[in-house]
Scaffold this motif. Sequence first.
Motif, mmCIF file in Angstrom:
data_model
loop_
_atom_site.group_PDB
_atom_site.id
_atom_site.type_symbol
_atom_site.label_atom_id
_atom_site.label_comp_id
_atom_site.label_asym_id
_atom_site.label_seq_id
_atom_site.Cartn_x
_atom_site.Cartn_y
_atom_site.Cartn_z
ATOM 1 N N LYS A 85 -14.127 3.511 -3.384
ATOM 2 C CA LYS A 85 -14.225 4.833 -3.510
ATOM 3 C C LYS A 85 -13.340 5.131 -5.133
ATOM 4 C CE LYS A 85 -13.724 9.899 -1.981
ATOM 5 N NZ LYS A 85 -13.140 9.960 -0.921
ATOM 6 N N CYS A 134 -20.223 -5.785 -0.533
ATOM 7 C CA CYS A 134 -20.465 -4.565 0.721
ATOM 8 C C CYS A 134 -21.426 -4.901 0.744
ATOM 9 C CB CYS A 134 -20.200 -2.798 -0.005
ATOM 10 S SG CYS A 134 -17.815 -2.900 -0.091
ATOM 11 N N LEU A 186 -5.014 -1.896 -0.600
ATOM 12 C CA LEU A 186 -6.210 -1.605 0.543
ATOM 13 C C LEU A 186 -7.258 -2.897 1.183
ATOM 14 C CD1 LEU A 186 -6.223 2.099 -1.191
ATOM 15 C CD2 LEU A 186 -5.759 1.423 1.105
ATOM 16 N N VAL A 192 0.686 -1.154 -0.182
ATOM 17 C CA VAL A 192 -0.410 -0.052 -0.191
ATOM 18 C C VAL A 192 0.821 1.738 0.299
ATOM 19 C CG1 VAL A 192 -1.477 1.178 1.213
ATOM 20 C CG2 VAL A 192 -2.027 -1.438 1.546
ATOM 21 N N LYS A 238 0.694 3.906 -2.872
ATOM 22 C CA LYS A 238 0.422 5.635 -2.702
ATOM 23 C C LYS A 238 1.801 6.430 -3.089
ATOM 24 C CE LYS A 238 -2.573 5.244 1.371
ATOM 25 N NZ LYS A 238 -2.347 5.697 2.459
ATOM 26 N N GLY A 246 -7.750 -5.360 4.765
ATOM 27 C CA GLY A 246 -9.297 -4.538 4.837
ATOM 28 C C GLY A 246 -9.573 -3.421 4.668
ATOM 29 N N ARG A 247 -9.095 -1.888 4.199
ATOM 30 C CA ARG A 247 -10.253 -0.709 3.448
ATOM 31 C C ARG A 247 -10.679 -1.071 2.562
ATOM 32 N NH1 ARG A 247 -4.732 2.716 3.805
ATOM 33 N NH2 ARG A 247 -6.560 4.827 3.610
ATOM 34 N N ILE A 248 -12.390 -2.072 2.749
ATOM 35 C CA ILE A 248 -12.543 -2.183 1.664
ATOM 36 C C ILE A 248 -13.425 -0.589 0.831
ATOM 37 C CG2 ILE A 248 -14.640 -3.581 0.973
ATOM 38 C CD1 ILE A 248 -14.378 -5.232 2.946
ATOM 39 N N SER A 249 -13.623 -0.154 2.013
ATOM 40 C CA SER A 249 -14.247 1.421 1.647
ATOM 41 C C SER A 249 -13.416 2.030 0.512
ATOM 42 C CB SER A 249 -15.506 2.077 2.935
ATOM 43 O OG SER A 249 -14.271 2.688 3.534
ATOM 44 N N ASP A 250 -12.067 1.972 0.810
ATOM 45 C CA ASP A 250 -11.450 3.093 0.534
ATOM 46 C C ASP A 250 -11.236 2.585 -0.767
ATOM 47 O OD1 ASP A 250 -10.999 5.121 2.265
ATOM 48 O OD2 ASP A 250 -9.338 3.988 3.214
ATOM 49 N N ALA A 251 -11.205 1.328 -1.105
ATOM 50 C CA ALA A 251 -10.800 -0.078 -1.848
ATOM 51 C C ALA A 251 -12.950 0.580 -3.274
ATOM 52 C CB ALA A 251 -10.869 -1.233 -1.762
#
Length: 446
Positions: A385, A411, A374, A350, A354, A378-383
């Motif tokens: 987006k 999701c 990501l 990551v 970045k 576990g950062r599913i919402s960031d992925a």
Amino acid sequence: MSSPQPSLPNRARSHGRAAASGDERRRVAVQRRSTKGPLESDIDDPLAESASASIPSSSPRRVLSPTRSDAPSTSPLSPHDGLTDFPQKDFSFLQDPTSYHVLPATNVPPPFLNAPSLPSVASPIPDLLKSGHYRLAAIAAARTLVAAISPTDHEALFHLLHIRLACLCLISEHALAAQESKILGDLSSTFYRHPLTDAHLVPWSLRLLTVRLAALGYGEWRKGIMGYYELARECREDIVKAESEEDKSLWKARLRECGIRVANVLVEMGELEGAGRHLGTLTSSKDSNADSQESRDIIIMEALVWLRVGDVRAARRCLSAASTLSPDDKLDGAINALFAMADSDHVSAVSRWKDLHEKHPDDAMITQNLAVSLLYIGRISDARKLLAELTDTSPPFHSLVFNLSTIYELCTERNRDRKAALAEKLAARKGDGSVGWEIGMSEFKL
């Protein structure tokens, strides 16, 4: 809109080529090659009622010429240019309507079949190709090939057949392309050679494509490897016979391309270690005239193959060699990030992605890999987006759509509605030709 169909004319053929085998077709055509005079007329050919033996500059062949990168008229290796006093060969067997299939539409989401911006199948083929509408281009190429080309105009016939087969591959209809390519029969036959110069009449790019399709059609990958080695043998012979450095460089480039395609077949066979070793032989030459960028590209291919095998150490050696030849901060950084992912060090991956994303915010490949990394931590919402924004700012490609559809499944239970909405959104866009406009059901995981 109903499913696109070639709507090829169903015209009777008096000479019965449709029922003849590939060998019989060539035998009949060779007999015609020695005839002259009135027998060379096309007046009794139902497919040539609007075309004469000499196509004027306004014919479809000339209209399509801007897309033909390997047209004999522009190639330095066209010894038959200007030689028109030999008996013309009859390629009407390529115009048999029964040899070209109706394209299935069951694997295409309905929004793509009913899109308001969908162009007409009657649009010029170059325009369809430039906009990425490969299904319509395949249909238009078959229609033109069957009905609007003289059976002796081999340049236009082969060009249209190449468009047809390539577009079928681009819309993932490889099985149909493999079946339709069998109409050519044995391309090593003397029938496909110029009667005076012995130059091959079929464009090089089409010959490469038919080798792979032959392997697919017969379900025998080794047949593809043998075909590429046969083309490589021809390249070596032409390198020796070349009279200019330009011709010699061209055949050397084609020889190297055959080598890369052999590695591709090995990968498709699952022989990854064999593919890695084979690619290593393509860059072991000590030829001082070898292009360093070409060598670097092959070494990077080898690194990616070893990465798929799981041999990260060998992949690192390849990357080190490629960086020594010609460093590329973006590509080398991306492969180093892949190394971190291969080692399951997703936090480090990551961080690397970045850094690359900040330097190259418009690079879709980097953005997508950052989203995948990501997801792994576990950062599913960031992925989600990142990938959703990417569909708005970048032409959508297959892996992007597949990954975003996967995140929808993770999701929400209403993921099918999200996928259908994504399909409608992508079908409403206008294609720019950078990627294929049509996206199949499998990419949406519907």
